[in-house]
Design an enzyme around this catalytic site. Structure first.
Site, PDB file in Angstrom:
ATOM      1  N   HIS A  97       0.863  -1.191   0.000  1.00  0.00           N
ATOM      2  CA  HIS A  97       0.000   0.000   0.000  1.00  0.00           C
ATOM      3  C   HIS A  97       0.900   1.243   0.000  1.00  0.00           C
ATOM      4  O   HIS A  97       1.965   1.243   0.625  1.00  0.00           O
ATOM      5  CB  HIS A  97      -0.910  -0.019   1.228  1.00  0.00           C
ATOM      6  CG  HIS A  97      -1.963   1.040   1.155  1.00  0.00           C
ATOM      7  ND1 HIS A  97      -1.697   2.357   1.464  1.00  0.00           N
ATOM      8  CD2 HIS A  97      -3.255   0.994   0.766  1.00  0.00           C
ATOM      9  CE1 HIS A  97      -2.803   3.068   1.271  1.00  0.00           C
ATOM     10  NE2 HIS A  97      -3.758   2.268   0.841  1.00  0.00           N
ATOM     11  N   GLU A 167      -4.077   2.022  -7.335  1.00  0.00           N
ATOM     12  CA  GLU A 167      -4.456   3.124  -6.452  1.00  0.00           C
ATOM     13  C   GLU A 167      -3.557   4.329  -6.724  1.00  0.00           C
ATOM     14  O   GLU A 167      -2.462   4.437  -6.142  1.00  0.00           O
ATOM     15  CB  GLU A 167      -4.278   2.706  -4.987  1.00  0.00           C
ATOM     16  CG  GLU A 167      -5.187   1.617  -4.518  1.00  0.00           C
ATOM     17  CD  GLU A 167      -5.441   1.760  -3.027  1.00  0.00           C
ATOM     18  OE1 GLU A 167      -6.614   1.947  -2.649  1.00  0.00           O
ATOM     19  OE2 GLU A 167      -4.497   1.716  -2.250  1.00  0.00           O
TER      20      GLU A 167
HETATM   21  P1  PGA Z   1      -9.517   6.233   0.487  1.00  0.00           P
HETATM   22  O1  PGA Z   1      -8.335   5.180   0.741  1.00  0.00           O
HETATM   23  O2  PGA Z   1     -10.696   5.458  -0.004  1.00  0.00           O
HETATM   24  O3  PGA Z   1      -9.766   6.858   1.824  1.00  0.00           O
HETATM   25  O4  PGA Z   1      -9.007   7.208  -0.532  1.00  0.00           O
HETATM   26  C1  PGA Z   1      -8.101   4.148  -0.178  1.00  0.00           C
HETATM   27  C2  PGA Z   1      -6.846   3.410   0.192  1.00  0.00           C
HETATM   28  O5  PGA Z   1      -5.849   4.034   0.577  1.00  0.00           O
HETATM   29  O6  PGA Z   1      -6.793   2.159   0.125  1.00  0.00           O
END
Ligand code: PGA
Length: 254
Positions: A97, A167
């Protein structure tokens, strides 16, 4: 054959702060999802709260952890092994992540964690994404390097058990500069598939799940799932709100 179920993953990050709050979220989510179809739900609470999942008997909710260490056991202060997670029924593990990468975790460590997770017969959710987009497409090389180094020494048979979570960092969290569009997700998904096809083959590229994460909410979830054809969503903030999280689940389950 590709598993067609949509994957909706909750990443609670370092929240909430009490067992009571965890119980409330688990119970409320569980109550609202009794009849969902073609959807797998994975909740990734902080380590100390993993045990609470056992209290809710909802077959649709699976358990994930937010990280793991790559060694089996030993003198690694502060780390957690796949066997420990297995004791709690953890099936999925978030790896790489951006919030862990920003603490210094590099592609080599991420690769070791993915391999360890696969060996333990658990599913890695391999997170990738660029800090910012530039008009020359340099961010694509960055994504390519994350994938190639993250998947180093992983076989064709193993890679099918990995979920890739795209992401973009600029779309994550309260400091997001803006939301991503479905087109941006589609373009990146095609690019990721091309890299997987080059590393393995087209069949593998078509089978691997690619999900989207970054400010997913009940209003934009449909765009990524339907227009973007995402295989699922990774939800941060809105996964702590049972009402919002369940409406995202319901959109996937349609
Ligand atoms: P968020 O986080 O939905 O608050 O943007 C997503 C993540 O970091 O997995």
């Amino acid at each position: 054959m590709k598993d067609i179920n949509k994957l909706i993953i909750a990443n609670w990050k370092m929240n909430p702060q009490s067992i009571k709050e965890v119980e409330t979220i688990f119970t409320n989510v569980s109550k609202s999802i009794k009849n969902i179809k073609n959807t797998d739900i994975v909740i990734c609470p902080p380590f100390p709260f993993l045990f609470l999942k056992a209290k809710i008997k909802n077959k649709f909710i699976k358990l994930g952890s937010q990280d793991v260490f790559y060694e089996k056991d030993g003198s690694y202060t502060g780390e957690v092994s796949t066997s420990m997670l297995n004791n709690f029924g953890v099936e999925y593990i978030l790896i790489g992540h951006s919030e862990r990468r920003s603490q210094g975790e590099g592609n080599e460590i991420i690769n070791k964690k993915i391999i360890t997770t696969l060996k333990a017969k658990m599913f890695p959710i391999f997170c990738i994404g660029e800090k910012e987009r530039d008009n020359n497409g340099f961010y694509l090389s960055f994504i390519k390097q994350q994938i190639i180094e993250g998947l180093s020494n992983i076989t064709k048979i193993q890679v099918k058990n990995i979920v890739i979570a795209y992401e973009p960092i600029w779309a994550i969290g309260a400091n997001a500069t803006r939301e991503a569009t479905s087109l941006e997700f589609i373009e990146t998904r095609i690019y990721i598939k091309k890299i997987i096809a080059d590393l393995y083959d087209i069949k593998t590229a078509n089978e691997i799940k690619i999900i989207y994460g970054g400010s997913v909410n009940p209003l934009n979830a449909r765009i990524f799932l339907e227009e973007g054809n995402a295989d699922g969503l990774l939800v941060g903030r809105d996964s702590l709100n049972p009402k919002k999280f369940c409406s995202i689940i319901n959109l996937a389950s349609k």
